[in-house]
Write an enzyme that holds these catalytic residues in place. Structure first.
Site, PDB file in Angstrom:
ATOM      1  N   LYS A   1       2.270   2.570   2.246  1.00 23.45           N
ATOM      2  CA  LYS A   1       1.937   3.379   3.439  1.00 23.45           C
ATOM      3  C   LYS A   1       3.024   3.152   4.486  1.00 23.45           C
ATOM      4  O   LYS A   1       3.324   2.016   4.840  1.00 23.45           O
ATOM      5  CB  LYS A   1       0.608   2.909   4.057  1.00 23.45           C
ATOM      6  CG  LYS A   1      -0.651   3.436   3.402  1.00 23.45           C
ATOM      7  CD  LYS A   1      -1.885   3.001   4.242  1.00 23.45           C
ATOM      8  CE  LYS A   1      -3.180   3.551   3.715  1.00 23.45           C
ATOM      9  NZ  LYS A   1      -4.339   3.142   4.537  1.00 23.45           N
TER      10      LYS A   1
ATOM     11  N   LYS B   1       0.824  -1.223   0.000  1.00 24.15           N
ATOM     12  CA  LYS B   1       0.000   0.000   0.000  1.00 24.15           C
ATOM     13  C   LYS B   1       0.849   1.261   0.000  1.00 24.15           C
ATOM     14  O   LYS B   1       0.352   2.371   0.074  1.00 24.15           O
ATOM     15  CB  LYS B   1      -0.919   0.021   1.234  1.00 24.15           C
ATOM     16  CG  LYS B   1      -1.901  -1.116   1.318  1.00 24.15           C
ATOM     17  CD  LYS B   1      -2.950  -0.769   2.388  1.00 24.15           C
ATOM     18  CE  LYS B   1      -3.201  -1.899   3.308  1.00 24.15           C
ATOM     19  NZ  LYS B   1      -4.086  -1.537   4.437  1.00 24.15           N
TER      20      LYS B   1
HETATM   21  N1  C2G Z   1     -12.659   4.572   7.187  1.00 28.45           N
HETATM   22  C1  C2G Z   1     -13.862   5.246   7.372  1.00 28.45           C
HETATM   23  N2  C2G Z   1     -13.874   6.591   7.453  1.00 28.45           N
HETATM   24  C2  C2G Z   1     -12.711   7.296   7.356  1.00 28.45           C
HETATM   25  C3  C2G Z   1     -11.481   6.622   7.183  1.00 28.45           C
HETATM   26  C4  C2G Z   1     -11.476   5.236   7.101  1.00 28.45           C
HETATM   27  O1  C2G Z   1     -14.933   4.609   7.454  1.00 28.45           O
HETATM   28  N3  C2G Z   1     -12.765   8.650   7.436  1.00 28.45           N
HETATM   29  C5  C2G Z   1     -12.691   3.097   7.090  1.00 28.45           C
HETATM   30  C6  C2G Z   1     -12.142   2.595   5.762  1.00 28.45           C
HETATM   31  O2  C2G Z   1     -13.160   2.643   4.760  1.00 28.45           O
HETATM   32  C7  C2G Z   1     -11.751   1.165   6.118  1.00 28.45           C
HETATM   33  C8  C2G Z   1     -11.342   1.283   7.592  1.00 28.45           C
HETATM   34  O3  C2G Z   1     -11.866   2.526   8.079  1.00 28.45           O
HETATM   35  O4  C2G Z   1     -12.880   0.292   6.014  1.00 28.45           O
HETATM   36  C9  C2G Z   1      -9.840   1.284   7.770  1.00 28.45           C
HETATM   37  O5  C2G Z   1      -9.314   2.334   6.972  1.00 28.45           O
HETATM   38  P1  C2G Z   1      -7.736   2.273   6.574  1.00 28.45           P
HETATM   39  O6  C2G Z   1      -6.945   2.037   7.780  1.00 28.45           O
HETATM   40  O7  C2G Z   1      -7.464   3.433   5.673  1.00 28.45           O
HETATM   41  O8  C2G Z   1      -7.725   0.915   5.731  1.00 28.45           O
HETATM   42  P2  C2G Z   1      -7.185   0.713   4.249  1.00 28.45           P
HETATM   43  O9  C2G Z   1      -5.840   1.306   4.114  1.00 28.45           O
HETATM   44  O10 C2G Z   1      -8.266   1.107   3.346  1.00 28.45           O
HETATM   45  O11 C2G Z   1      -6.941  -0.892   4.235  1.00 28.45           O
HETATM   46  O12 C2G Z   1      -7.364  -5.281   2.629  1.00 28.45           O
HETATM   47  C10 C2G Z   1      -8.050  -4.086   2.921  1.00 28.45           C
HETATM   48  C11 C2G Z   1      -7.112  -3.035   3.414  1.00 28.45           C
HETATM   49  O13 C2G Z   1      -6.320  -3.505   4.481  1.00 28.45           O
HETATM   50  C12 C2G Z   1      -7.895  -1.801   3.841  1.00 28.45           C
END
Ligand code: C2G
Length: 133
Positions: free
Chosen positions: A47, A45
């Site tokens: 990240k 990712k």
């Molecule tokens: N999320 C949310 N609102 C936000 C930010 C994030 O609802 N303002 C949700 C995202 O949609 C996700 C969860 O919180 O369902 C975790 O977000 P992230 O840590 O950014 O996850 P991500 O990098 O999208 O990783 O295999 C799937 C990945 O691991 C998802």
């Protein structure tokens, strides 16, 4: 017992994540969070996490909605996770809408996409704290 799973990095943990975890838990009785490892985040990712996997795991385990935290080490583990943990409902934020529909075909689990909390993101937090320059 209805078992729910969701996946994510959860770094820097904020109320958007908490909103997601609360609504994910509302889908059942037991919520598993598959937490992206530092290696997965960096390799897949691009990240760089502020908090390490262990610290992010500690934070998630302190959240009342979360019952179990497991490592997410790759994109391809979702189907086996759903089967291994007898998951009934797979939940992700709707920024992933459609991306995991295959889970519904390959397992007995229902896939649900929940609306993101629009105004908050880790990128925005860093910008506001001027950590990006
Ligand atoms: N999320 C949310 N609102 C936000 C930010 C994030 O609802 N303002 C949700 C995202 O949609 C996700 C969860 O919180 O369902 C975790 O977000 P992230 O840590 O950014 O996850 P991500 O990098 O999208 O990783 O295999 C799937 C990945 O691991 C998802």
């Amino acid at each position: 017992m209805k078992r729910v799973i969701t996946y994510g990095t959860f770094d820097l943990l904020h109320y958007g994540h908490i909103n997601l975890l609360r609504r994910a838990k509302e889908q059942g009785d037991y919520l598993i969070v598959a937490l992206s490892t530092d290696e997965f985040n960096w390799n897949e990712k691009q990240k760089k996490c502020y908090f390490s996997y262990e610290k992010r795991k500690q934070l998630l385990e302190a959240i009342r909605y979360v019952d179990l935290v497991i490592p997410e080490e790759g994109w391809a583990q979702k189907v086996s996770d759903v089967k291994e943990y007898h998951v009934d409902t797979f939940v992700m934020g709707d920024d992933w809408a459609g991306k995991f529909d295959f889970i519904q075909e390959e397992t007995a689990a229902e896939v649900i996409y929940l609306a993101r909390t629009p105004e908050i993101s880790t990128t925005q937090i860093k910008k506001d704290l001027k950590l990006t320059n």
